[in-house]
Design an enzyme around this catalytic site. Structure first.
Site, mmCIF file in Angstrom:
data_model
loop_
_atom_site.group_PDB
_atom_site.id
_atom_site.type_symbol
_atom_site.label_atom_id
_atom_site.label_comp_id
_atom_site.label_asym_id
_atom_site.label_seq_id
_atom_site.Cartn_x
_atom_site.Cartn_y
_atom_site.Cartn_z
ATOM 1 C CD GLU A 63 7.099 -2.477 -8.741
ATOM 2 O OE1 GLU A 63 7.930 -1.561 -8.845
ATOM 3 O OE2 GLU A 63 6.111 -2.569 -9.475
ATOM 4 C CD GLU A 86 0.097 -2.364 -8.795
ATOM 5 O OE1 GLU A 86 0.586 -2.157 -9.925
ATOM 6 O OE2 GLU A 86 0.700 -2.090 -7.748
HETATM 7 C C1 GLA Z 1 3.600 -0.656 -10.445
HETATM 8 C C2 GLA Z 1 3.228 0.082 -9.208
HETATM 9 C C3 GLA Z 1 1.970 0.869 -9.396
HETATM 10 C C4 GLA Z 1 2.010 1.654 -10.686
HETATM 11 C C5 GLA Z 1 2.290 0.740 -11.825
HETATM 12 C C6 GLA Z 1 2.345 1.519 -13.107
HETATM 13 O O1 GLA Z 1 2.824 -1.741 -10.696
HETATM 14 O O2 GLA Z 1 3.053 -0.748 -8.088
HETATM 15 O O3 GLA Z 1 1.821 1.760 -8.354
HETATM 16 O O4 GLA Z 1 3.004 2.622 -10.609
HETATM 17 O O5 GLA Z 1 3.536 0.134 -11.611
HETATM 18 O O6 GLA Z 1 1.311 2.420 -13.208
#
Ligand code: GLA
Length: 402
Positions: free
Chosen positions: A206, A311
């Protein structure tokens, strides 16, 4: 669904699965993609003896993805690693694990030890070690998550003497700390005897904003804009060859051009990539445009790096207009998952994208970071949702109208 229809569907599934073995090979050219192989005509020998329950459907997430050589992943928390029902679902459906929090910077950076050593010290705590052992004992592959990130990272690593009441360290000191940190992550992993489980690692998480600017953070403030290049340079230096190095981000469909430019800067002095893949966090909504999403995927895949969903979860509605978990909305979610996975499998079959793993950010709405938005494949009582059957590519159960 009427009982006889269900019995027929079950017969079709059993027959189709037998016909599909072995599971881990790609279908030959011209063979239908996605779940089409699950919905062909049943053979004369396929006679069900009783009406099956949906839970008896003998295909799991890892089977559907495994046929294309894609690992099926889930995140795992320490709670999940000690909860019987969670472990049952994980073992049945997944073969890759990302720790939800237990390998993030704030879990592995030891303040007292760093102060004493005068250098950053990486240490895995007992929860992390016991989860690593569980993964090893259960033949799970692993994604490492994550090293350089603006969040869940203690501020003290950026200050003189690891003391936040003092000044920020110089660029040179912070680069030395970054190198030491990244080197130790891989050294500690080697010591656990679990390094070989890892096939991918999120080196940076990020770092980019939707407007194309770099996110402001202490890594940027201390080192400068090339902190991203150095993170990959050091990871490339210390990680074993078999671990793919990833840049991971959210809202990827709104950062396409930024990421396209960025990845091309991550090269060594010979012009070779220091990065192996782009992690699409895929925190999506049922009203997101799949067309746009696939366009991002296709463009970034053209860079020649791997693409991985890292994710995946799909909330109901759109941001900030979240919809309630009504049967109708959950059906729309099932359709969304069906279409998303179908599009990915088609792209993998056509060699448009190189994807070797697809990770969900959990499996049950009971244990999701967006729990109230019902984004996952099982409900809060661990019952399969339309979403689950969407992923399995069983259109008849994925919430499409008959
Ligand atoms: C981001 C992070 C994850 C997690 C999510 C929220 O996507 O990369 O590790 O912290 O936020 O759970």
């Amino acid at each position: 669904m009427k009982k006889w229809k269900f019995a027929l569907l079950f017969a079709v599934l059993v027959f189709a699965l037998a016909a599909c073995a072995p599971k881990n090979t790609n279908p030959p050219d011209g063979e239908p993609t996605g779940g089409a192989e699950l919905t062909g005509e049943a053979g004369p020998t396929a006679k069900p003896t009783a009406t099956p329950k949906p839970t008896e459907i003998p295909v799991k997430v890892k089977d559907v993805l495994g046929r294309r050589g894609i690992k099926a992943g889930t995140c795992m928390s320490y709670y999940m690693s000690t909860n019987k029902k969670s472990l049952e679902i994980i073992k049945e459906n997944f073969n890759s694990i990302t720790f939800e929090n237990e390998m993030k910077p704030d879990a592995i950076l030891d303040h007292n030890a760093s102060k004493q050593a005068g250098d950053i010290v990486v240490r895995f705590n007992n929860n992390t070690l016991s989860m690593l052992n569980w993964c090893k004992e259960n033949n799970m592959a692993m994604r490492g998550h994550t090293i350089v990130w603006y969040s869940q990272t203690p501020n003290w690593i950026f200050y003189e003497d690891f003391d936040t009441s003092k000044s920020l360290v110089s660029r040179e000191v912070m680069l030395a700390r970054m190198e030491s940190y990244i080197r130790q992550v891989f050294e500690r992993l080697e010591e656990t005897g679990c390094m070989e489980l890892f096939y991918a690692y999120d080196v940076v998480n990020e770092a980019w904003m939707e407007d194309g600017k770099m996110r402001d953070c202490l890594w940027l403030q201390t080192i400068g804009e090339d902190y991203l290049w150095y993170a990959f340079y050091f990871a490339d230096k210390y990680a074993p060859e078999y671990i793919d190095l990833y840049y991971n981000d959210y809202n990827e469909q709104f950062k396409t051009d930024t990421l396209y430019e960025f990845v091309q800067t991550l090269v060594d002095e010979n012009g070779n990539y220091l990065i192996d893949g782009i992690g699409f966090q895929a925190h999506l909504y049922t009203e997101d445009s799949l067309e746009d999403y696939f366009a991002t995927m296709d463009k970034l895949a053209n860079l020649g790096v791997k693409i991985s969903l890292t994710e995946l979860d799909v909330c109901l509605g759109s941001w900030p207009n979240i919809k309630a978990a009504t049967d109708a909305n959950l059906k729309v979610q099932g359709q969304f998952y069906y279409n998303l996975i179908k599009g990915i499998l088609q792209r993998v079959d056509a060699a448009m994208i190189n994807m070797d793993a697809l990770t969900f950010w959990g499996f049950s709405d009971a244990q999701s970071w967006r729990s109230e938005r019902s984004p996952l494949l099982f409900n809060k009582n661990y019952k399969e949702k339309y979403a689950y059957y969407g992923v399995l590519q069983i259109k008849e159960l994925a919430g499409f109208e008959e």
